[in-house]
Scaffold this active site. Structure first.
Site, PDB file in Angstrom:
ATOM      1  CB  THR A  21     -66.404  15.218-112.261  1.00 39.09           C
ATOM      2  OG1 THR A  21     -67.564  16.226-111.693  1.00 39.09           O
ATOM      3  CG2 THR A  21     -66.994  13.779-112.342  1.00 39.09           C
ATOM      4  CB  THR A  97     -67.092  19.482-117.317  1.00 36.68           C
ATOM      5  OG1 THR A  97     -68.052  19.139-116.308  1.00 36.68           O
ATOM      6  CG2 THR A  97     -66.325  18.045-117.263  1.00 36.68           C
ATOM      7  CG  ASP A  98     -69.657  23.076-114.029  1.00 31.16           C
ATOM      8  OD1 ASP A  98     -70.225  22.110-114.641  1.00 31.16           O
ATOM      9  OD2 ASP A  98     -70.382  23.207-112.841  1.00 31.16           O
TER      10      ASP A  98
END
Ligand SMILES: NC(=O)CC[C@H](N)C(=O)O
Length: 238
Positions: A21, A97-98
Site C-alpha cells: 500500500t 502490511t499483510d
C-alpha cells in the site's frame, strides 16, 4: 567512524522497496496498484532530506505483500546482508502490511549483524487523506540510522512505535495503529524524530535458517521422506 551512526543527523541507510500500500498509485483500471519506485517513495517524504541521513534506494519488488515468496525474502535477506557488510548504518524495507510480520521475523532469525533492519509500510495509500506512508518511512529511516537501535535485530516501525520482529503482529484490517506486540509491548517510540528505546530485551535468538519445503496433505510416506531429504532439514506435513 565507519558504520557507527550518531543518534540522529548522520548515517547512511539503504531503503529496499518491495511494494504494498505504501507504494500504491491509482490504476487506469480503477483501484490502486503498487507502482511507485523506491526512489519515488523516498522523494515523497517531507523532512527526510533535512535529517542529514544519506538514503540510498534499491527498487527490489513492486508487489502486494501476499505475493512475496520465500525466494523473494531469501533474496532480500542476502541483499540486506551484502549492504550491511558494505558498511551502511542500517536498512529499511518497505512492503505490504499483510506479510510485514512474516518478512520481519524471517529476516530477524538470520540477522546476526549489529546494524538495525527496519520493516515498515502503510495502511492508507498515497491517494488517501491521512496517508501514513511518509511518516512511517521517515521514522523507519531515523530508527535505522540510530545508535539506540543497534543490536536489536530486525524491527517493525509503524505509527512511531518500534516493535521487535519476534513479538509483533498485525492486529487490525484498516486501523493505521495495527501493529501490536502482545508480549511485552513495543521496544520504544520515535518521539519528534528521535528514536527512544524504553524496553530493551535481554537477548535475542538467531538460527541458521534451514531450507524448508511445504508439503500439502495427502502424500504417502515416500513423498514426505523424499521431500525432507531434498530440504536437507525438516518440513511441515500439512
Ligand atoms: N496496508 C497494506 O499494505 C495492505 C495492502 C496489501 N494487502 C498488502 O499487504 O500488500
Amino acid at each position: 567512524m565507519a558504520g557507527l551512526a550518531a543518534d540522529k543527523d548522520s548515517g547512511r541507510v539503504v531503503v529496499f522497496g518491495l511494494g504494498g500500500t505504501i507504494a500504491m498509485t491509482a490504476s487506469d483500471a480503477g483501484g490502486v496498484v503498487p507502482a511507485l519506485s523506491a526512489d519515488e517513495l523516498v522523494a515523497a517524504v517531507p523532512g527526510l532530506a533535512e535529517t542529514g541521513i544519506a538514503v540510498e534506494v534499491e527498487d527490489f519488488r513492486r508487489v502486494p505483500g501476499a505475493s512475496l515468496s520465500f525466494d523473494d525474502i531469501a533474496a532480500l535477506s542476502s541483499a540486506v546482508r551484502g549492504r550491511l557488510a558494505g558498511g551502511v548504518d542500517g536498512v529499511v524495507v518497505t512492503q505490504g502490511t499483510d506479510t510485514i510480520e512474516e518478512t520481519a521475523y524471517l529476516l530477524d532469525l538470520g540477522h546476526g549483524a549489529v546494524q538495525p533492519v527496519v520493516v515498515t509500510g502503510a495502511m492508507r495509500n498515497p491517494t488517501l487523506a491521512g496517508a501514513d506512508g511518509p511518516a512511517n518511512l521517515l521514522a523507519a529511516v531515523q530508527v535505522a540510522a540510530s545508535r539506540q537501535a543497534r543490536g536489536l535485530g530486525v524491527l517493525v516501525v509503524f505509527g512511531d512505535e518500534i516493535h521487535a520482529a519476534s513479538r509483533v503482529s498485525k492486529a487490525h484490517t484498516t486501523n493505521p495503529a495495527t501493529f501490536r506486540s502482545a508480549n511485552g509491548g513495543p521496544l520504544g517510540y520515535v518521539v519528534e524524530g528521535e528514536p527512544r528505546i524504553v524496553n530493551r530485551p535481554a537477548s535475542r535468538t538467531t538460527v541458521a535458517v534451514p531450507k524448508v519445503d511445504l508439503i500439502a496433505g495427502g502424500h504417502d510416506d515416500t513423498t514426505i521422506r523424499a521431500t525432507f531429504a531434498r530440504a536437507g532439514g525438516y518440513g511441515n506435513a500439512g
